[in-house]
Design an enzyme around this catalytic site. Structure first.
Site, PDB file in Angstrom:
ATOM      1  N   SER A 191     -10.187  -1.560  19.266  1.00 20.25           N
ATOM      2  CA  SER A 191     -10.049  -2.863  19.139  1.00 20.25           C
ATOM      3  C   SER A 191      -9.268  -3.721  20.356  1.00 20.25           C
ATOM      4  O   SER A 191      -8.438  -3.589  21.082  1.00 20.25           O
ATOM      5  CB  SER A 191      -9.835  -3.166  17.440  1.00 20.25           C
ATOM      6  OG  SER A 191      -8.426  -3.029  17.830  1.00 20.25           O
ATOM      7  N   THR A 236      -5.290  -0.708  17.948  1.00 16.00           N
ATOM      8  CA  THR A 236      -5.052  -2.137  18.717  1.00 16.00           C
ATOM      9  C   THR A 236      -5.435  -1.705  20.457  1.00 16.00           C
ATOM     10  O   THR A 236      -4.986  -0.673  20.032  1.00 16.00           O
ATOM     11  CB  THR A 236      -4.352  -2.972  18.433  1.00 16.00           C
ATOM     12  OG1 THR A 236      -3.076  -2.283  18.897  1.00 16.00           O
ATOM     13  CG2 THR A 236      -4.304  -3.713  16.634  1.00 16.00           C
ATOM     14  N   ASP A 237      -5.769  -2.743  20.719  1.00 14.03           N
ATOM     15  CA  ASP A 237      -5.413  -1.976  22.624  1.00 14.03           C
ATOM     16  C   ASP A 237      -4.212  -2.901  22.858  1.00 14.03           C
ATOM     17  O   ASP A 237      -3.118  -3.531  22.059  1.00 14.03           O
ATOM     18  CB  ASP A 237      -6.203  -3.576  22.918  1.00 14.03           C
ATOM     19  CG  ASP A 237      -6.258  -3.103  25.256  1.00 14.03           C
ATOM     20  OD1 ASP A 237      -4.871  -1.886  24.965  1.00 14.03           O
ATOM     21  OD2 ASP A 237      -7.078  -3.328  25.213  1.00 14.03           O
ATOM     22  N   TRP A 238      -3.566  -2.229  23.883  1.00 12.23           N
ATOM     23  CA  TRP A 238      -1.871  -2.243  23.852  1.00 12.23           C
ATOM     24  C   TRP A 238      -1.150  -3.578  23.791  1.00 12.23           C
ATOM     25  O   TRP A 238      -0.711  -4.325  24.769  1.00 12.23           O
ATOM     26  CB  TRP A 238      -1.709  -1.559  25.140  1.00 12.23           C
ATOM     27  CG  TRP A 238      -1.016  -0.130  24.659  1.00 12.23           C
ATOM     28  CD1 TRP A 238       0.120   0.754  24.850  1.00 12.23           C
ATOM     29  CD2 TRP A 238      -1.920   0.553  24.163  1.00 12.23           C
ATOM     30  NE1 TRP A 238      -0.054   1.499  24.661  1.00 12.23           N
ATOM     31  CE2 TRP A 238      -1.507   2.021  24.068  1.00 12.23           C
ATOM     32  CE3 TRP A 238      -3.025   0.667  23.263  1.00 12.23           C
ATOM     33  CZ2 TRP A 238      -2.124   3.304  23.490  1.00 12.23           C
ATOM     34  CZ3 TRP A 238      -3.729   2.106  22.985  1.00 12.23           C
ATOM     35  CH2 TRP A 238      -3.167   2.641  22.857  1.00 12.23           C
ATOM     36  N   CYS A 239      -0.804  -4.737  22.867  1.00 12.10           N
ATOM     37  CA  CYS A 239      -0.627  -6.174  22.420  1.00 12.10           C
ATOM     38  C   CYS A 239       0.368  -6.073  21.755  1.00 12.10           C
ATOM     39  O   CYS A 239       1.606  -7.170  21.328  1.00 12.10           O
ATOM     40  CB  CYS A 239      -1.611  -7.059  22.354  1.00 12.10           C
ATOM     41  SG  CYS A 239      -2.234  -5.931  20.778  1.00 12.10           S
TER      42      CYS A 239
END
Ligand code: BGC
Length: 783
Positions: free
Chosen positions: A237, A270-273
């Protein structure tokens, strides 16, 4: 008494441990039942707890595989192993060197997304996928973080090189082929970035506001095709919000559309956040939305999940849904299946795959007859190479999508491999300059632009001016000139129009001066474009004799370019995006960030009134993206969608179009009418009835590439599509709608060059879907 009780408790817990089910494909329910809340929470949060430590800037922090981007956490009590996630998408990105050993861990650098898609060859995309899947597992990883399938909404997006096209059908088909290739090797993919991640500026916090129709038809459609045709193990995502809700906590997107409408079976990460509570994004909301895995993971996220369950804010049932999906993912992985990684993939075999694919993805834009070089008779003996890119050839982009390749073949080496020399003095000047420029770059580096870290890819070096005296010497010493125009781009920053999309004065002068000087002596000039995405060509394309778009073609780049220049390979790459006369010709440019100088991780704390294209971006152009706009509105372009020249000619016969059940079959015969062997792409554009919904003049609905056809040889291509593929999204009724009426199937060589057509009458087709993802406020949409 206390002692006895303690002993009983110890025995009981030992027995419980001994009896704890060990994860297998058949006991997922038992394992889920046996898990404590803490174990469940742990499984939903990636293991790279120190990701944001400085080492991350140098390319990730996995302890098991240095340089890999992330992991899922082992729970030994239940036989759950760690799994390793690596970038992606043009090859495995791990550190090539490790402390304490001389052994190297190189991975093959494959062509970037635009080059791969420009092959229009799903078999090749599948072979590349197989090779990457194999390297993923041989290098001790489980999942490759790719393919990247966001739509090229605008040519200025910094990550377009990783993505495939402005067209969702082409995107979906190439992605599905790649994914099926990777997954046939027993490794997984993470198709990304889901969704509407069309810009890099403020990518973590920008609200992408888009109509339901454009979302479904343009931005989600490529993902939909890939999900239906290849069932990716995982989806990533994206960072951005869509219509006011973070993609990572967007139930409309991650549950209603992805799982309910499309039938996705895998996990969403998730994308890396990590955490972004300051922006209103809470871990519990991500779980509730159907986002199974938080990457790269922070210990506080585990605590958040436990706390939310204990305080009744997050139902345990929602946690269990994600945990079950995580367990289903884990039992498929190489680590679970105890695959013995060799740490030594077959780099030689894969180099051959990348060389072939890159050559097939290169697009010949112009050729006044000078190519193939020497036309088979007088191969030039010496060529002068201008432009830093000829020597510092860019094999890939920068950021997480770079690959640590064992080598990169530049143009000097590529030409040398077929016995063509380069002019010694010019080669020497450029080589020495590039060594200097690289040292200077290192010394000046501030890390303000994080993707400039050495571990995150090769940088383009600024051009130098070659004096008239030096230029005249080259003319006399060589039989031809090649001018390389290169561009670098990457994550976190979008491209500027001046000097990035456009050429600098120095570059334009270089092309013009070299062309004038060589033409005066009757010698040819070829421009090689070494860029992952579109550049401006209008102001200079009349000067050289030939223009080849080489993209960023992977580690064998120089060899692939020379394969095309010498005619060893007949060009068959076709553009997957329109090349406009000017960047501003795209209607999206007016709502695309320009000159917003924003560090990638700067947050919404910028304050003040929300700023358009930084805090929110209105997709006012709606579905009028790429050729859908240029073709429908009859706007002139530099090179149209689907365009590319060949060294031979083809004829395409009248298609036959038949409907059987809910499938439509298009059959067409292609003949090589020229004098050398080559491949052609048959592109099927459909004009549909538009009584109820406005439709683009034509849309790509199918395509197929021939095998290598000898002169005079023919091949019959059969393409199949479903009636639902002809539908548009009818927002008013929340359904896919293909109107009743006559559909015209036009087969062409590009969107402007239609060769023949046939019609088919269809009755109405309707498919209701979830009514979700609506904009919060009305958008001023282009009609
Ligand atoms: C990128 C992803 C990448 C991830 C892990 C993010 O910044 O957007 O594409 O897979 O980092 O490196």
């Amino acid at each position: 008494m206390r002692k006895i009780l303690l002993t009983i408790t110890t025995i009981m817990s030992l027995t419980a441990a001994a009896q704890a089910p060990q994860l297998s494909k058949d006991n997922i329910d038992d394992v889920l039942k046996a898990m404590t809340l803490e174990e469940k929470a742990t499984l939903l949060v990636g293991g790279e707890y120190d990701f944001w430590a400085p080492v991350a800037v140098a390319g990730g922090s996995s302890k098991t595989v240095p340089g890999a981007a992330g992991s899922t956490v082992a729970i030994p009590r239940l036989g759950i192993p760690e799994t390793i996630l690596t970038d992606g998408p043009a090859g495995v990105r791990i550190d090539a060197h490790r402390t304490g050993t001389d052994k190297t861990y190189y991975a093959t650098g494959f062509p970037v997304g635009t080059c791969l898609a420009s092959t229009w060859n799903t078999d090749l995309a599948n072979r590349v996928g197989r090779a990457i899947g194999n390297e993923t597992k041989e290098l001790n990883c489980d999942v490759i973080l790719g393919p990247g399938v966001n739509i090229h909404r605008n040519p200025l997006c910094g990550r377009n090189f990783e993505y495939y096209s402005e067209d969702p059908l082409l995107t979906g088909k190439i992605a599905a082929a790649y994914i099926n290739g990777v997954q046939s090797e027993g490794a997984g993919v993470s198709i990304k970035h889901f969704a509407v991640n069309s810009q890099e500026t403020n990518r973590q916090f920008v609200d992408e506001r888009v109509s339901q129709r454009a979302a479904r038809e343009i931005y989600l459609r490529g993902f939909e095709i890939a999900v239906r045709e290849s069932q990716p193990w995982t989806v990533m995502s994206s960072y951005n919000l869509i219509n006011g809700v973070f993609a990572q906590a967007n139930k409309d997107l991650l549950t209603d559309i992805l799982r309910n409408d499309w039938g996705f079976q895998g996990i969403v990460m998730t994308d890396w956040c990590a955490k972004r509570e300051q922006a209103g994004l809470y871990t519990k909301d991500e779980v509730m939305a159907g986002n199974d895995l938080m990457e790269p993971g922070g210990k506080d996220q585990i605590a958040d999940i436990i706390d939310a369950v204990n305080t009744g804010k997050l139902p345990i049932e929602a946690v269990d849904v994600c945990v079950r999906r995580m367990l289903e993912y884990i039992v498929r992985t190489p680590h679970f299946n105890k695959y013995k990684a060799s740490d030594a993939p077959d780099l030689k075999a894969h180099a051959a795959v990348t060389r072939e694919t890159a050559a097939e993805g290169m697009v010949l834009l112009k050729n006044n007859g000078v190519l193939p070089l020497g036309n088979g008779k007088d191969m030039p003996q010496t060529v002068a190479l201008f432009g830093t890119g000829s020597y510092n050839f860019l094999s890939g982009g920068v950021g997480s999508g770079c690959v640590h390749t064992p080598y990169i073949v530049d143009l000097v080496e590529g030409l040398g491999n077929v016995g063509i020399k380069t002019t010694a003095d010019l080669t020497d000047i450029y080589r020495k300059y590039i060594d200097y420029a690289k040292l200077k770059f290192e010394a000046d580096r501030s890390f303000a632009r994080w993707f400039e870290a050495p571990a995150l890819g090769d940088q383009k070096m600024p051009e130098i001016e070659i004096s008239d005296i030096c230029l005249m010497k080259q003319v006399s010493q060589s039989d031809a000139a090649i001018v390389t125009i290169s561009r670098q781009a990457g994550e976190g920053i979008d491209r500027k129009i001046d000097g990035e999309f456009g050429l600098t004065e120095l570059e334009r002068n270089m092309i013009q001066r070299v062309s004038t000087a060589y033409h005066a002596e009757g010698k040819p000039v070829i421009v090689v474009i070494n860029s992952g995405s579109v550049i401006e060509t209008t102001s200079w394309s009349s000067y050289p004799d030939a223009i080849l778009v080489a993209w960023q073609p992977g580690e064998e780049g120089g060899n692939s370019v020379v394969d095309i220049l010498t005619g060893k390979v007949c060009p068959s790459g076709r553009l997957t995006m329109t090349w406009p006369l000017a960047a501003a010709d795209h209607p999206s440019t007016k709502n695309f960030p320009q000159d917003i100088d924003l560090f990638v991780y700067e947050t919404i704390k910028t304050g003040g009134a929300p700023l358009t294209t930084r805090d929110y971006t209105n997709h006012e152009e709606d579905i009028w993206v790429g050729y859908r706009y240029f073709d429908t509105k009859q706007k002139e372009v530099a090179y149209p969608f689907g365009y590319g020249l060949s060294y031979t000619t083809f004829s395409i016969g009248k298609p036959t179009v038949k409907k059987v059940g809910d499938k439509v079959t298009v059959t067409v015969t292609v003949k090589n009418t020229g004098s050398v062997a080559g491949k052609e792409v048959a592109q099927v554009y459909v004009t549909a009835p538009a009584e109820k919904l406005v439709k683009p003049a034509k849309e790509l609905k199918a395509f197929a590439k021939t095998r290598t056809l000898q002169p005079g040889e023919t091949q019959t291509l059969t393409m199949q599509l479903a009636v639902r593929d002809l539908a548009s999204f009818d927002e008013g009724n929340s359904q896919w709608l293909a109107e009743a009426g006559t559909y015209t199937f036009q087969v062409g060589k590009n969107i402007e060059d239609i060769c023949a057509s046939a019609t088919l009458k269809l009755t109405e087709y309707k498919e209701p879907v979830s009514n979700v993802l609506a904009p919060k406020a009305e958008l001023k949409l282009m009609k």
